[in-house]
Scaffold this active site. Structure first.
Site, PDB file in Angstrom:
ATOM      1  N   ASP A   9      30.686   3.274 -15.047  1.00 17.97           N
ATOM      2  CA  ASP A   9      29.272   3.649 -14.929  1.00 17.97           C
ATOM      3  C   ASP A   9      29.248   5.041 -14.288  1.00 17.97           C
ATOM      4  OD1 ASP A   9      26.394   3.453 -14.378  1.00 17.97           O
ATOM      5  OD2 ASP A   9      27.014   3.066 -12.319  1.00 17.97           O
ATOM      6  N   ASP A  11      25.895   6.884 -12.621  1.00 18.03           N
ATOM      7  CA  ASP A  11      25.045   7.047 -11.421  1.00 18.03           C
ATOM      8  C   ASP A  11      25.360   5.990 -10.360  1.00 18.03           C
ATOM      9  OD1 ASP A  11      22.659   8.034 -13.724  1.00 18.03           O
ATOM     10  OD2 ASP A  11      23.284   9.307 -12.044  1.00 18.03           O
TER      11      ASP A  11
HETATM   12  C1  XBP Z   1      21.302   4.837 -13.635  1.00 19.39           C
HETATM   13  C2  XBP Z   1      19.953   4.948 -14.221  1.00 19.39           C
HETATM   14  C3  XBP Z   1      19.517   6.273 -14.801  1.00 19.39           C
HETATM   15  C4  XBP Z   1      19.360   7.329 -13.692  1.00 19.39           C
HETATM   16  C5  XBP Z   1      18.415   8.425 -14.119  1.00 19.39           C
HETATM   17  O1  XBP Z   1      22.202   4.920 -14.717  1.00 19.39           O
HETATM   18  O2  XBP Z   1      19.241   3.961 -14.251  1.00 19.39           O
HETATM   19  O3  XBP Z   1      18.283   6.026 -15.414  1.00 19.39           O
HETATM   20  O4  XBP Z   1      18.779   6.721 -12.531  1.00 19.39           O
HETATM   21  O5  XBP Z   1      18.903   9.031 -15.316  1.00 19.39           O
HETATM   22  P1  XBP Z   1      23.735   4.306 -14.572  1.00 19.39           P
HETATM   23  P2  XBP Z   1      17.878   9.285 -16.521  1.00 19.39           P
HETATM   24  O6  XBP Z   1      23.866   3.703 -13.188  1.00 19.39           O
HETATM   25  O7  XBP Z   1      23.836   3.269 -15.673  1.00 19.39           O
HETATM   26  O8  XBP Z   1      24.637   5.491 -14.766  1.00 19.39           O
HETATM   27  O9  XBP Z   1      16.653   9.935 -15.916  1.00 19.39           O
HETATM   28  O10 XBP Z   1      18.605  10.167 -17.489  1.00 19.39           O
HETATM   29  O11 XBP Z   1      17.586   7.900 -17.079  1.00 19.39           O
HETATM   30 MG    MG Z   2      24.880   2.980 -11.730  1.00 17.17          MG
END
Ligand code: XBP
Ligand code: MG
Length: 243
Positions: A9, A11
């Site tokens: 993953d 973020d």
């Molecule tokens: C985390 C999310 C993303 C980010 C914001 O993604 O939910 O939506 O918070 O990015 P992950 P965007 O943990 O699966 O990497 O604004 O591009 O959605």
């Molecule tokens: Mg994440």
């Protein structure tokens, strides 16, 4: 048993991106449009329960009294601006990798293991961020919200990643930070390591086989503690998880 592929993953897992990255870009987009909204760190932590920045914006705008159609249109415009702002931060090196991630990726490469990415984030910023932090072509496959029909906790991004890697789910280990992410990996039949952070420490990550609070100097919150090597997540940890 072939060595497992590892799907990360983004973020909150590969990078510490939410509190001082995405959240700030959202607030800048609100201000640029003259809107009175500011997401403080606590409020944003609550909004993270909604995967996907555009969906997060739309939900918030409806709670502020915007009608559904207006909320849709405004969420589109704000998310485009936010994404451009966050992409600039990524390119400028403003989004750091979590401690221990570089060492783990090097360890996985030395062990000859395939690595990939499966994220709810948008490709517009994911691609430049991964290249800026980890170099071009570091990941065999990069799947983002842009390529799949349903965001986490749906399994789509993990089932698509397995297909791109030519692996069955039992040959893959996911590394996640949050409830939606762990649920997505679990639904795809992929063993999951949860590396929680200060936004997700209270998340329901019961679908994870092992829960730790970091990649280095880690404490095991649940699962076989003997899988860590010197309090660090290593290639051996992930190989053992897959069995
Ligand atoms: C985390 C999310 C993303 C980010 C914001 O993604 O939910 O939506 O918070 O990015 P992950 P965007 O943990 O699966 O990497 O604004 O591009 O959605
Ligand atoms: Mg994440």
């Amino acid at each position: 048993m072939t060595t497992p592929a590892v799907v990360f993953d983004v973020d909150g897992t590969l990078v510490d991106s939410e509190r001082h990255g995405h959240r700030v870009a959202f607030n800048e987009a609100f201000a640029a449009r003259g809107l009175p909204y500011v997401w403080d760190e606590a409020a944003y932590g609550e909004l993270l329960a909604i995967p996907g920045g555009r969906a997060r914006l739309r939900h918030f705008l409806v709670t502020q009294g915007h009608d559904p159609q207006q909320a849709d249109e405004l969420a589109d415009a704000l998310h485009r601006d936010k994404t451009a702002r966050f992409r600039e931060r990524c390119v400028a090196g403003g989004i750091p990798a979590r401690p221990g991630v570089h060492e783990l990726l090097d360890d996985l490469a030395a062990a000859g293991m395939t690595v990939a990415v499966a994220t709810t984030g948008s490709r517009d910023w994911v691609a430049p961020l991964l290249e800026r932090l980890f170099g071009p072509g570091r990941f065999t496959a990069v799947l983002t919200a842009t390529e799949v029909a349903r965001r986490k906790p749906a399994p789509d991004v993990y089932t698509t990643a397995c297909a791109h890697l030519g692996r069955v789910p039992g040959e893959v280990v996911a590394v996640e930070d949050s409830a939606p992410g762990v649920a997505a990996a679990h639904a795809a039949g992929v063993t999951c390591l949860a590396v929680v952070n200060d936004y997700t420490r209270d998340d329901d990550v019961s679908g994870a086989a092992l829960v730790v609070d970091g990649f280095r100097d880690a404490t095991v919150w649940r699962g076989p503690s003997d899988l860590l090597v010197d309090a660090a997540v290593t290639a051996a940890t992930l190989c053992a998880l897959a069995r």
